[in-house]
Design a protein around this motif. Sequence first.
Motif, PDB file in Angstrom:
ATOM      1  N   ALA A  43       0.834  -1.287  -0.051  1.00 52.41           N
ATOM      2  CA  ALA A  43      -0.142   0.097   0.052  1.00 52.41           C
ATOM      3  C   ALA A  43       0.935   1.306   0.192  1.00 52.41           C
ATOM      4  N   GLY A  44       1.818   1.317   0.844  1.00 57.27           N
ATOM      5  CA  GLY A  44       3.014   2.424   0.705  1.00 57.27           C
ATOM      6  C   GLY A  44       3.442   2.647  -0.641  1.00 57.27           C
ATOM      7  N   GLY A  45       3.926   1.629  -1.417  1.00 60.19           N
ATOM      8  CA  GLY A  45       4.351   1.740  -2.724  1.00 60.19           C
ATOM      9  C   GLY A  45       3.332   2.237  -3.664  1.00 60.19           C
ATOM     10  N   ALA A  46       2.074   1.931  -3.268  1.00 61.02           N
ATOM     11  CA  ALA A  46       0.980   2.335  -4.493  1.00 61.02           C
ATOM     12  C   ALA A  46       0.234   3.463  -3.821  1.00 61.02           C
TER      13      ALA A  46
ATOM     14  N   PHE B  90     -17.626  -4.224   7.697  1.00 60.87           N
ATOM     15  CA  PHE B  90     -18.063  -4.176   6.441  1.00 60.87           C
ATOM     16  C   PHE B  90     -18.862  -5.715   6.235  1.00 60.87           C
ATOM     17  N   ASP B  91     -20.151  -5.482   5.624  1.00 61.27           N
ATOM     18  CA  ASP B  91     -20.969  -6.346   5.440  1.00 61.27           C
ATOM     19  C   ASP B  91     -20.922  -7.096   6.804  1.00 61.27           C
ATOM     20  N   GLY B  92     -21.088  -6.454   7.856  1.00 63.49           N
ATOM     21  CA  GLY B  92     -21.477  -7.503   9.220  1.00 63.49           C
ATOM     22  C   GLY B  92     -20.287  -7.707   9.897  1.00 63.49           C
ATOM     23  N   ARG B  93     -19.048  -7.591   9.083  1.00 60.59           N
ATOM     24  CA  ARG B  93     -17.715  -8.315   9.809  1.00 60.59           C
ATOM     25  C   ARG B  93     -16.866  -7.186  10.307  1.00 60.59           C
ATOM     26  N   PRO B  94     -16.055  -7.506  11.359  1.00 58.80           N
ATOM     27  CA  PRO B  94     -15.226  -6.055  11.722  1.00 58.80           C
ATOM     28  C   PRO B  94     -13.914  -6.188  11.173  1.00 58.80           C
ATOM     29  N   HIS B  95     -13.487  -4.823  10.912  1.00 63.59           N
ATOM     30  CA  HIS B  95     -12.196  -4.904  10.209  1.00 63.59           C
ATOM     31  C   HIS B  95     -11.383  -3.884  10.975  1.00 63.59           C
ATOM     32  N   VAL B  96     -10.103  -4.141  11.198  1.00 61.96           N
ATOM     33  CA  VAL B  96      -9.177  -3.158  11.770  1.00 61.96           C
ATOM     34  C   VAL B  96      -8.377  -2.273  10.672  1.00 61.96           C
ATOM     35  N   LEU B  97      -8.213  -0.830  11.120  1.00 67.43           N
ATOM     36  CA  LEU B  97      -7.536  -0.130  10.161  1.00 67.43           C
ATOM     37  C   LEU B  97      -6.147  -0.209  10.357  1.00 67.43           C
ATOM     38  N   GLU B  98      -5.254  -0.542   9.099  1.00 66.01           N
ATOM     39  CA  GLU B  98      -4.032  -0.532   9.252  1.00 66.01           C
ATOM     40  C   GLU B  98      -3.429   0.686   8.325  1.00 66.01           C
ATOM     41  N   HIS B  99      -2.464   1.124   8.559  1.00 63.96           N
ATOM     42  CA  HIS B  99      -1.587   2.145   8.038  1.00 63.96           C
ATOM     43  C   HIS B  99      -0.416   1.706   7.145  1.00 63.96           C
ATOM     44  N   ALA B 100      -0.464   2.324   5.867  1.00 62.26           N
ATOM     45  CA  ALA B 100       0.538   1.916   4.887  1.00 62.26           C
ATOM     46  C   ALA B 100       2.191   2.349   5.547  1.00 62.26           C
ATOM     47  N   ILE B 101       2.967   1.658   4.917  1.00 62.41           N
ATOM     48  CA  ILE B 101       4.373   1.725   5.244  1.00 62.41           C
ATOM     49  C   ILE B 101       5.140   2.336   4.391  1.00 62.41           C
ATOM     50  N   THR B 102       5.773   3.477   4.552  1.00 64.82           N
ATOM     51  CA  THR B 102       6.872   3.826   3.538  1.00 64.82           C
ATOM     52  C   THR B 102       8.102   4.065   4.325  1.00 64.82           C
ATOM     53  N   ALA B 103       9.197   3.864   3.531  1.00 57.36           N
ATOM     54  CA  ALA B 103      10.483   4.085   4.482  1.00 57.36           C
ATOM     55  C   ALA B 103      11.598   4.992   3.546  1.00 57.36           C
ATOM     56  N   ASP B 104      12.537   5.555   4.263  1.00 61.78           N
ATOM     57  CA  ASP B 104      13.460   6.461   3.544  1.00 61.78           C
ATOM     58  C   ASP B 104      14.169   5.599   2.471  1.00 61.78           C
TER      59      ASP B 104
END
Length: 260
Positions: A109-112, A154-168
């Motif tokens: 996700a960080g790369g995209a 989402f659609d009755g199922r719990p999901h957790v928010l995750e943040h993208a990773i980028t690096a120097d």
Amino acid sequence: MNKVCESAADAVADIPDGASLAVGGFGLSGIPAVLVEALHAQGASGLKVVSNNCGVDGRGLGVLLAAGRIARVTGSYVGENKEFARQYLSGELEVELVPQGTLAERLRAGGAGIPAFFTPAGVGTQVAHGGLPWRYAPDGSVAVASPAKEIRAFDGRPHVLEHAITADFALVRAWRGDRHGNLVFRRAAANFNPLAAMAGRVTVAEVEELVEPGELGPDEVHLPGIFVQRVVRLTREEAADKHIESLRIAASPTRGTVRP
């Protein structure tokens, strides 16, 4: 467009103290060992490393770890490194443990350019609710704990928010590459290498075989050169210097002999 560096030392010369690094490899498979050794010789410290694991004692990122150069690790598997465990439990090292698939997607996700995403992985655990020990105090108490994360259904199922990773910077290893930075990964080495390469703002790739632009067919390329800024050509000896993390032997079903 020629992204080839004169040496591994030149390729990592500008990595400063405190830099964040996305590093490819899985165990000892596909690790950028030459670049890691060059970084060790360069002397940068206080590094914040994102990698599936932190090498083993004396190999891969374990070299930087033993030298006290790593301040923080974000990874998913740390079970083969005794020095890692010692530093973590003594409060010398901060560690964020992430489900393996989540770690892979955070790098991708960080790369995209995707800042965050929701996933069911980790729901109902400390991954979502917080409280995982990121850093211990010398007395064994928890000095820094993971925070709670947003949970949404989402659609009755719990999901957790995750943040993208980028690096120097990103350090990766490829089987073949050209001077434009297009890379091909071979078999098990196509693990976290493409994902780490995508997440780095400056990506350095060591390649076992360097070819000229046009020699790699478009359908062969696993990672296009737009994600790669520097290429290091390995010597034949460096390319062949591969270690097995945990050697297992088995009896031949036909002859009863033991073979590696």
